[in-house]
Design a protein around this motif. Structure first.
Motif, PDB file in Angstrom:
ATOM      1  N   PRO A   1       0.819  -1.209   0.000  1.00 38.24           N
ATOM      2  CA  PRO A   1       0.000   0.000   0.000  1.00 38.24           C
ATOM      3  C   PRO A   1       0.856   1.265   0.000  1.00 38.24           C
ATOM      4  CG  PRO A   1       0.065  -0.971   2.181  1.00 38.24           C
ATOM      5  CD  PRO A   1       0.816  -1.906   1.260  1.00 38.24           C
ATOM      6  N   THR A   2       0.249   2.360  -0.431  1.00 33.82           N
ATOM      7  CA  THR A   2       0.921   3.646  -0.318  1.00 33.82           C
ATOM      8  C   THR A   2       0.576   4.226   1.036  1.00 33.82           C
ATOM      9  OG1 THR A   2      -0.930   4.855  -1.240  1.00 33.82           O
ATOM     10  CG2 THR A   2       0.709   4.039  -2.797  1.00 33.82           C
TER      11      THR A   2
ATOM     12  N   ARG B   1       7.579   9.100  -7.618  1.00 38.39           N
ATOM     13  CA  ARG B   1       7.670   8.271  -6.406  1.00 38.39           C
ATOM     14  C   ARG B   1       8.762   7.232  -6.602  1.00 38.39           C
ATOM     15  NH1 ARG B   1       2.530   8.307  -2.917  1.00 38.39           N
ATOM     16  NH2 ARG B   1       1.497  10.109  -3.816  1.00 38.39           N
ATOM     17  N   ASP B   2       9.274   6.763  -5.500  1.00 37.80           N
ATOM     18  CA  ASP B   2      10.300   5.724  -5.538  1.00 37.80           C
ATOM     19  C   ASP B   2       9.636   4.359  -5.357  1.00 37.80           C
ATOM     20  OD1 ASP B   2      12.788   4.567  -5.692  1.00 37.80           O
ATOM     21  OD2 ASP B   2      13.194   4.801  -3.551  1.00 37.80           O
ATOM     22  N   THR B   3       8.680   4.059  -6.232  1.00 38.60           N
ATOM     23  CA  THR B   3       7.927   2.813  -6.130  1.00 38.60           C
ATOM     24  C   THR B   3       7.432   2.411  -7.508  1.00 38.60           C
ATOM     25  OG1 THR B   3       6.178   1.681  -4.892  1.00 38.60           O
ATOM     26  CG2 THR B   3       5.681   3.899  -5.672  1.00 38.60           C
ATOM     27  N   VAL B   4       6.929   1.196  -7.595  1.00 34.87           N
ATOM     28  CA  VAL B   4       6.342   0.715  -8.843  1.00 34.87           C
ATOM     29  C   VAL B   4       4.951   0.168  -8.571  1.00 34.87           C
ATOM     30  CG1 VAL B   4       8.538   0.147  -9.951  1.00 34.87           C
ATOM     31  CG2 VAL B   4       7.352  -1.599  -8.603  1.00 34.87           C
ATOM     32  N   PHE B   5       4.125   0.221  -9.591  1.00 40.26           N
ATOM     33  CA  PHE B   5       2.853  -0.492  -9.603  1.00 40.26           C
ATOM     34  C   PHE B   5       3.130  -1.814 -10.301  1.00 40.26           C
ATOM     35  CE2 PHE B   5      -1.013  -1.844 -11.702  1.00 40.26           C
ATOM     36  CZ  PHE B   5      -1.933  -1.778 -10.661  1.00 40.26           C
ATOM     37  N   THR B   6       2.600  -2.903  -9.759  1.00 45.75           N
ATOM     38  CA  THR B   6       2.937  -4.227 -10.283  1.00 45.75           C
ATOM     39  C   THR B   6       1.702  -4.996 -10.722  1.00 45.75           C
ATOM     40  OG1 THR B   6       4.847  -4.333  -8.809  1.00 45.75           O
ATOM     41  CG2 THR B   6       4.085  -6.401  -9.753  1.00 45.75           C
ATOM     42  N   TRP B   7       1.797  -5.519 -11.931  1.00 45.47           N
ATOM     43  CA  TRP B   7       0.818  -6.487 -12.420  1.00 45.47           C
ATOM     44  C   TRP B   7       1.422  -7.876 -12.225  1.00 45.47           C
ATOM     45  CZ3 TRP B   7      -3.944  -5.126 -13.481  1.00 45.47           C
ATOM     46  CH2 TRP B   7      -4.228  -3.861 -13.976  1.00 45.47           C
ATOM     47  N   GLY B   8       0.747  -8.767 -11.504  1.00 50.56           N
ATOM     48  CA  GLY B   8       1.144 -10.168 -11.416  1.00 50.56           C
ATOM     49  C   GLY B   8       0.551 -10.885 -12.614  1.00 50.56           C
ATOM     50  N   VAL B   9       1.386 -11.334 -13.517  1.00 52.78           N
ATOM     51  CA  VAL B   9       0.932 -11.883 -14.797  1.00 52.78           C
ATOM     52  C   VAL B   9       1.498 -13.281 -15.024  1.00 52.78           C
ATOM     53  CG1 VAL B   9       0.731  -9.593 -15.852  1.00 52.78           C
ATOM     54  CG2 VAL B   9       2.869 -10.882 -16.084  1.00 52.78           C
TER      55      VAL B   9
ATOM     56  N   ARG C   1       7.108   1.997 -20.122  1.00 57.01           N
ATOM     57  CA  ARG C   1       8.224   2.856 -20.540  1.00 57.01           C
ATOM     58  C   ARG C   1       8.216   4.206 -19.831  1.00 57.01           C
ATOM     59  NH1 ARG C   1       7.071   1.407 -25.720  1.00 57.01           N
ATOM     60  NH2 ARG C   1       5.978   3.340 -26.154  1.00 57.01           N
ATOM     61  N   ASN C   2       7.028   4.833 -19.767  1.00 58.76           N
ATOM     62  CA  ASN C   2       6.923   6.224 -19.316  1.00 58.76           C
ATOM     63  C   ASN C   2       6.515   6.382 -17.862  1.00 58.76           C
ATOM     64  OD1 ASN C   2       7.515   6.895 -21.964  1.00 58.76           O
ATOM     65  ND2 ASN C   2       5.376   7.220 -22.507  1.00 58.76           N
ATOM     66  N   GLY C   3       5.982   5.319 -17.263  1.00 58.77           N
ATOM     67  CA  GLY C   3       5.470   5.423 -15.902  1.00 58.77           C
ATOM     68  C   GLY C   3       4.029   5.902 -15.888  1.00 58.77           C
ATOM     69  N   ILE C   4       3.435   5.829 -14.702  1.00 60.70           N
ATOM     70  CA  ILE C   4       2.055   6.277 -14.512  1.00 60.70           C
ATOM     71  C   ILE C   4       1.988   7.144 -13.256  1.00 60.70           C
ATOM     72  CG2 ILE C   4       0.971   4.332 -15.698  1.00 60.70           C
ATOM     73  CD1 ILE C   4       0.410   3.042 -12.998  1.00 60.70           C
TER      74      ILE C   4
END
Length: 170
Positions: A2-3, A68-76, A150-153
């Motif tokens: 979580p953020t 932010r120093d984080t990533v959003f992750t898709w579990g694929v 590539r660009n981030g969100i």
């Protein structure tokens, strides 16, 4: 993961105390009801075989969050050739496996917030250290998922994705 803050959902109008930073699919798009009864099929938390001739590993598509120093992750799930799947199995518990070169795979998960479909996007699968799932690099095309990788969100986009997945439209 979580953020530090929640969000007011645009789908339901309610406040969610945490913004989900990852979503995962339980099985490849090709796994069908009844496959669990096929003796040549297998589905675990990390690997899948369908009818003895389609091979998949669970992996992560990481998307940087802008500012932010984080990533959003898709579990694929990603399909691999029989040879690459066998090699991944050989190295499953081997220290240093992350030094293996990346291998080709087809994205085998439908991520419903993207149009066109994400199934069968071309990828490169990067092995990580023991205990970590591989990371998927989407082929650099104009597909919205590839562009976002590539660009981030923004966090606003993360909240939009969360709302859509927490409250799917029937």
């Amino acid at each position: 993961m979580p953020t530090e803050t929640g969000f007011t959902c645009t789908c339901c109008g309610e406040y969610h105390p945490e913004t989900p930073m990852d979503f995962a699919s339980p099985a490849p798009a090709y796994w069908l009801p009844g496959d669990e009864h096929d003796p040549d099929s297998l589905l675990t938390d990390d690997q899948c075989v369908i009818k003895g001739d389609s091979f998949f590993v669970r992996a992560r598509v990481e998307i940087p969050v802008v500012g932010r120093d984080t990533v959003f992750t898709w579990g694929v799930w990603v399909s691999l050739s029989a040879q690459n799947y066998a090699r991944a199995g050989e190295l499953w518990e081997t220290a240093g496996r992350e030094s293996e070169p990346p291998v080709f795979g087809w994205l085998s998960t439908e991520l419903p917030v993207y149009t066109p479909s994400t199934v069968n996007l071309r990828t490169m699968v990067h092995t990580r250290p023991v205990g970590e799932r591989p990371v998927v690099e989407i082929e650099p095309t104009d597909h919205p998922l590839a562009v976002e990788q590539r660009n981030g969100i923004t966090m606003e986009r993360v909240r939009e994705i969360a709302g859509a997945l927490l409250h799917p439209q029937g």
